[in-house]
Write an enzyme that holds these catalytic residues in place. Structure first.
Site, PDB file in Angstrom:
ATOM      1  CE  LYS A   1      -7.100   0.954   5.253  1.00 41.60           C
ATOM      2  NZ  LYS A   1      -7.408   0.577   3.987  1.00 41.60           N
TER       3      LYS A   1
ATOM      4  CD  GLU B   1       2.285  -9.085  14.403  1.00 45.89           C
ATOM      5  OE1 GLU B   1       3.550  -9.406  13.971  1.00 45.89           O
ATOM      6  OE2 GLU B   1       2.188  -9.353  15.471  1.00 45.89           O
TER       7      GLU B   1
ATOM      8  CB  CYS C   1       5.232 -10.279   6.848  1.00 44.83           C
ATOM      9  SG  CYS C   1       4.299 -10.969   7.586  1.00 44.83           S
TER      10      CYS C   1
ATOM     11  CD  GLU D   1       8.874  -6.999   3.854  1.00 44.86           C
ATOM     12  OE1 GLU D   1       8.406  -5.853   3.993  1.00 44.86           O
ATOM     13  OE2 GLU D   1       8.096  -7.981   4.504  1.00 44.86           O
TER      14      GLU D   1
HETATM   15  P1  ADP Z   1       1.794  -2.476   1.493  1.00 48.18           P
HETATM   16  O1  ADP Z   1       2.796  -1.633   1.002  1.00 48.18           O
HETATM   17  O2  ADP Z   1       2.035  -3.820   1.794  1.00 48.18           O
HETATM   18  O3  ADP Z   1       0.437  -2.516   0.585  1.00 48.18           O
HETATM   19  P2  ADP Z   1       0.904  -0.507   3.645  1.00 48.18           P
HETATM   20  O4  ADP Z   1       1.503  -0.585   5.038  1.00 48.18           O
HETATM   21  O5  ADP Z   1       0.889   0.190   2.699  1.00 48.18           O
HETATM   22  O6  ADP Z   1       1.418  -2.154   3.062  1.00 48.18           O
HETATM   23  O7  ADP Z   1      -0.724  -1.167   3.842  1.00 48.18           O
HETATM   24  C1  ADP Z   1      -1.315  -1.958   4.765  1.00 48.18           C
HETATM   25  C2  ADP Z   1      -2.488  -1.477   5.194  1.00 48.18           C
HETATM   26  O8  ADP Z   1      -2.309  -0.108   5.835  1.00 48.18           O
HETATM   27  C3  ADP Z   1      -3.388  -1.412   4.216  1.00 48.18           C
HETATM   28  O9  ADP Z   1      -4.672  -1.640   5.121  1.00 48.18           O
HETATM   29  C4  ADP Z   1      -3.486  -0.050   3.974  1.00 48.18           C
HETATM   30  O10 ADP Z   1      -4.492   0.538   3.450  1.00 48.18           O
HETATM   31  C5  ADP Z   1      -3.279   0.753   5.094  1.00 48.18           C
HETATM   32  N1  ADP Z   1      -2.499   2.143   5.149  1.00 48.18           N
HETATM   33  C6  ADP Z   1      -1.711   2.599   4.466  1.00 48.18           C
HETATM   34  N2  ADP Z   1      -1.188   3.915   4.671  1.00 48.18           N
HETATM   35  C7  ADP Z   1      -1.906   4.173   5.928  1.00 48.18           C
HETATM   36  C8  ADP Z   1      -1.948   5.312   6.678  1.00 48.18           C
HETATM   37  N3  ADP Z   1      -1.166   6.440   6.443  1.00 48.18           N
HETATM   38  N4  ADP Z   1      -2.784   5.141   7.876  1.00 48.18           N
HETATM   39  C9  ADP Z   1      -3.413   4.008   7.959  1.00 48.18           C
HETATM   40  N5  ADP Z   1      -3.531   2.947   7.272  1.00 48.18           N
HETATM   41  C10 ADP Z   1      -2.772   2.839   6.294  1.00 48.18           C
END
Ligand code: ADP
Length: 480
Positions: free
Chosen positions: A173, A248, A282, A379
């Site tokens: 995903k 990570e 990161c 960050e």
């Molecule tokens: P950023 O704030 O840098 O976008 P995120 O942690 O929100 O970082 O996103 C990293 C990945 O995690 C993306 O693929 C995002 O779609 C996914 N993501 C965000 N929220 C969730 C969640 N609740 N469960 C699973 N994956 C998630």
């Protein structure tokens, strides 16, 4: 003209999802394509297909899996230019950096193609004549890989390649902002002839995908790269089903420039650690500590070099800094700059949004950033360099360690004894000494404290995707 819609890759077929959403080019803030998305029920179907494919894939010899990964690499290599352009469109980074990302992703694929052949177990000396003990390492099963937008291809491959090498099947995903390079990757997987269901590309509402990955018993492990906050959500969810997680998460890398450093080398190192990918990494330099005797001189030289960096659309020639990914990232960076200035920091360069479409922030340099400024502990994730002077090694190590993160750290010094003290005392998973770009395919990557669990890359990279199984064998007629 309607925008092209990119498909999902499910059980060996490219299919349009039940839903589509626009994908924006961060250099224009305009949509240039649409990506397919699916509902939760279809994610469950994809997991079932991956579970069915697992039995076949794990029984491939390690050499056959290795060769399959090499074929994926060769397909990707053939489409290098197309893929780099797609990354620049969806992420905004300068085209040269997209090419760099692609080269690294190819390295990862080829490394894990070799590592596939080295998932070795061991035999353990027996204590009684009638038993023998073997340790075998076996794939885990279906893996859910969740990737972020900052290095969309490379960080996805960092999970997918070792998972497949170890004999697992994978659902990827990607981030919603940057799924298109993942579609191209899926095309390479198909072209390479991997069996259906071994690799699938899914997309949908992040929370729903996450909830299905967490709750579906056929999905055995989640490998996630993203923010610490989302990592914490996954940890909470995983408590329900005891789902194993590899994480990570965020980082706030300290940089320590000592007076004994080669200052010209340090300036170049800090520039790379700070401004690569517009600071959206990161392991980007977060807070930069410079020893007081060289502080003003270092700042002068740094401002000069930072002032030369060309900001613009990643397709413009010679651009070194692209846009930020979206409006929210821009708003956060601008708020951090304002906060630091209110708390006494000096603004030496940039500081504002560039007046053009897209999300462009001027390369920014702040000096005398106090400990209580937001950017000293949060960050930054933007081209904002935050400097603070320091007076001694002990003080700077304490400050460098005083964040909740522990991913990368950097130090510039020519003192060998100090180098060893830093290796032993800085709380981090990756340490660049006189090196602003420390990541290497063949070396472990990951963090301590709230930067995550586990390691990717290196010979450790396969560990996250293998189960260790002890087999105790009762035998007759032993005695040697
Ligand atoms: P950023 O704030 O840098 O976008 P995120 O942690 O929100 O970082 O996103 C990293 C990945 O995690 C993306 O693929 C995002 O779609 C996914 N993501 C965000 N929220 C969730 C969640 N609740 N469960 C699973 N994956 C998630």
């Amino acid at each position: 003209m309607p925008l092209p819609t990119y498909p999902l890759y499910l059980n060996g077929q490219f299919v349009l999802g039940t839903d589509q959403y626009p994908v924006l080019n961060p250099s224009t803030a305009q949509p240039f394509a649409q990506m397919s998305a699916m509902e939760r029920g279809q994610i469950a179907q994809a997991i079932s297909a991956a579970h069915e494919a697992f039995v076949g894939w794990r029984s491939f010899t390690s050499k056959a899996r290795s060769e399959a990964l090499l074929r994926v690499a060769s397909e990707l290599d053939k489409r290098r230019d197309e893929c780099a352009r797609l990354i620049t469109f969806e992420n905004g980074k300068p085209l040269s950096q997209s090419h760099g990302e692609l080269s690294m992703a190819l390295d990862h694929l080829r490394w894990f193609a070799e590592e596939a052949k080295r998932a070795e177990g061991r035999s353990i000396p027996h204590w009684v004549d009638s038993k023998r003990h073997w340790v075998v390492r076996v794939p885990i099963g279906v893996v859910g890989a969740i990737a972020p937008w900052n290095f969309p291809l490379m960080l996805a491959v960092r999970k997918v390649a070792p998972a497949l090498a170890a004999g697992n099947t994978v659902l990827l995903k990607p981030a919603r902002q940057t799924s298109l390079s993942a579609v191209l990757f899926a095309e390479c997987v198909q072209e390479a002839g991997l069996p259906k269901g071994v690799f699938q590309l899914v997309q949908g509402a992040a929370r729903e995908v996450g909830a299905e990955f967490l709750s579906n018993p056929l999905l055995r492990k989640i490998s996630f790269t993203g923010s610490t906050e989302t990592g914490q959500l996954l940890i909470r969810g995983a408590a329900e089903t005891v789902k194993p997680l590899a994480l990570e998460l965020g980082g706030a890398a300290p940089v320590l420039v000592f007076a004994d450093a080669d200052i010209a080398q340090a300036v170049e190192g800090v520039l790379a650690a700070k401004f690569r990918n517009s600071g959206q990494s990161c392991i980007a330099a977060n807070r930069i500590f410079v020893e007081r005797p060289v502080y003003e001189d270092f700042l002068q030289r740094f401002i000069e070099r930072a002032g030369e960096l060309k900001t613009g659309d990643g397709f413009e020639p010679e651009v070194q800094i692209g846009p930020l990914i979206d409006a929210a990232t821009m708003a956060r960076a601008v708020a951090q700059i304002q906060d630091a200035r209110q708390k006494g920091a000096r603004l030496l360069l940039g500081g504002g949004r560039i007046d053009r479409p897209g999300y462009f922030l001027e390369p920014t340099v702040l000096a005398d950033v106090p400990d209580h400024a937001l950017c000293a502990s949060e960050e930054i994730f933007a081209p904002v360099a935050a400097f603070t002077p320091f007076d001694g090694e002990e003080e700077v190590i304490r400050k460098a360690n005083s964040t909740r993160y522990g991913l990368a750290a950097y130090a510039f010094t020519r003192d060998l004894s100090r180098t060893f003290r830093l290796m032993e005392n800085l709380e981090c998973g990756i340490l660049g000494i006189n090196d602003g770009i420390p990541t290497a395919t063949q070396a472990p990557f990951g963090g301590c404290k709230q930067s995550g669990w586990g390691r990717e890359l290196g010979s450790e990279g396969l560990d996250a995707f293998l189960e260790t199984r002890h087999v105790s064998i009762g035998i007759q007629g032993g005695g040697s």
